[in-house]
Design a protein around this motif. Structure first.
Motif, mmCIF file in Angstrom:
data_model
loop_
_atom_site.group_PDB
_atom_site.id
_atom_site.type_symbol
_atom_site.label_atom_id
_atom_site.label_comp_id
_atom_site.label_asym_id
_atom_site.label_seq_id
_atom_site.Cartn_x
_atom_site.Cartn_y
_atom_site.Cartn_z
ATOM 1 N N VAL A 29 -6.560 -5.381 0.461
ATOM 2 C CA VAL A 29 -6.734 -3.737 1.353
ATOM 3 C C VAL A 29 -7.637 -2.785 0.227
ATOM 4 O O VAL A 29 -8.103 -2.638 0.016
ATOM 5 C CB VAL A 29 -5.331 -2.804 0.420
ATOM 6 N N LEU A 45 -5.159 3.050 8.005
ATOM 7 C CA LEU A 45 -4.415 2.618 7.413
ATOM 8 C C LEU A 45 -3.775 0.957 7.987
ATOM 9 O O LEU A 45 -3.877 -0.122 7.195
ATOM 10 C CB LEU A 45 -3.101 2.760 6.842
ATOM 11 N N ALA A 104 -1.639 -6.737 -1.002
ATOM 12 C CA ALA A 104 -2.585 -5.808 -1.561
ATOM 13 C C ALA A 104 -3.637 -5.715 -2.753
ATOM 14 O O ALA A 104 -4.057 -4.769 -2.191
ATOM 15 C CB ALA A 104 -0.874 -5.462 -3.005
ATOM 16 N N ALA A 130 -6.673 -6.432 5.218
ATOM 17 C CA ALA A 130 -6.017 -7.507 4.017
ATOM 18 C C ALA A 130 -5.441 -8.260 4.351
ATOM 19 O O ALA A 130 -5.284 -9.467 3.468
ATOM 20 C CB ALA A 130 -5.564 -6.570 3.721
ATOM 21 N N ALA A 135 1.159 -1.319 0.896
ATOM 22 C CA ALA A 135 -0.252 0.240 -0.115
ATOM 23 C C ALA A 135 1.311 1.438 -0.076
ATOM 24 O O ALA A 135 1.984 1.484 0.772
ATOM 25 C CB ALA A 135 -0.506 -0.046 1.128
ATOM 26 N N ARG A 195 -6.271 -1.860 7.933
ATOM 27 C CA ARG A 195 -7.786 -1.378 7.002
ATOM 28 C C ARG A 195 -6.373 -3.061 6.437
ATOM 29 O O ARG A 195 -6.056 -3.984 5.721
ATOM 30 C CB ARG A 195 -7.479 -1.006 6.035
ATOM 31 N N LEU A 196 -4.570 -2.318 6.810
ATOM 32 C CA LEU A 196 -3.756 -3.410 6.358
ATOM 33 C C LEU A 196 -3.544 -5.051 7.135
ATOM 34 O O LEU A 196 -3.868 -6.195 7.106
ATOM 35 C CB LEU A 196 -2.469 -2.995 6.304
#
Length: 138
Positions: A136, A64, A133, A71, A20, A67-68
């Protein structure tokens, strides 16, 4: 900051398996992962510790990270994640970074003893980076 490997990655001067690249930070695979798919999330600005992160940047940066974490779990089929920040002690690179480590039940991780592994080659690392990726959330 000159000489900081993470600043070099953010600037695109140091190669990394990036998952990301956003205004609030950059996420890439750890080169010595606890488990394959272990991601580091760093702010774009050179900051050393969490306490250096301005209050107005918290929501974006940790959004972030959140979200990671999702992911890594979704993209790798992990049972969960371990999310951690070292401040000064055990901070191998003096640039704020958050570890997002994929976990599975019975993976052997106990407490804060982190055995390390390596990717077989760049192709394997690229595959893990691509999987995270692609998961994400927007």
């Amino acid at each position: 900051m000159s000489g900081c490997v993470f600043c070099g990655i953010v600037a695109g001067e140091v190669p990394a398996f990036t998952v990301a690249d956003e205004p609030d930070g950059v996420a890439f695979l750890d080169t010595r992962p606890v488990f394959k798919g272990h991601v580091l999330v760093v702010p774009r600005t050179h900051l050393v510790t969490l306490s250096d992160l301005p209050a107005e940047a918290l929501a974006g940066y940790f959004g972030l990270v959140q979200r990671l974490a999702l992911a890594v779990e979704t993209g790798l089929g992990a049972g969960g994640t371990f999310v951690a920040i070292n401040n000064k002690v055990s901070q191998s690179v003096p640039h704020l970074h958050t570890h997002v480590v994929p976990r599975t039940k019975g993976d052997g991780l106990r407490g804060f003893f982190w055995p390390r592994t390596r990717y077989t080659d760049d192709a394997e690392a690229e595959g893990f980076a691509r999987r995270v990726a692609s998961a994400v959330p927007a």
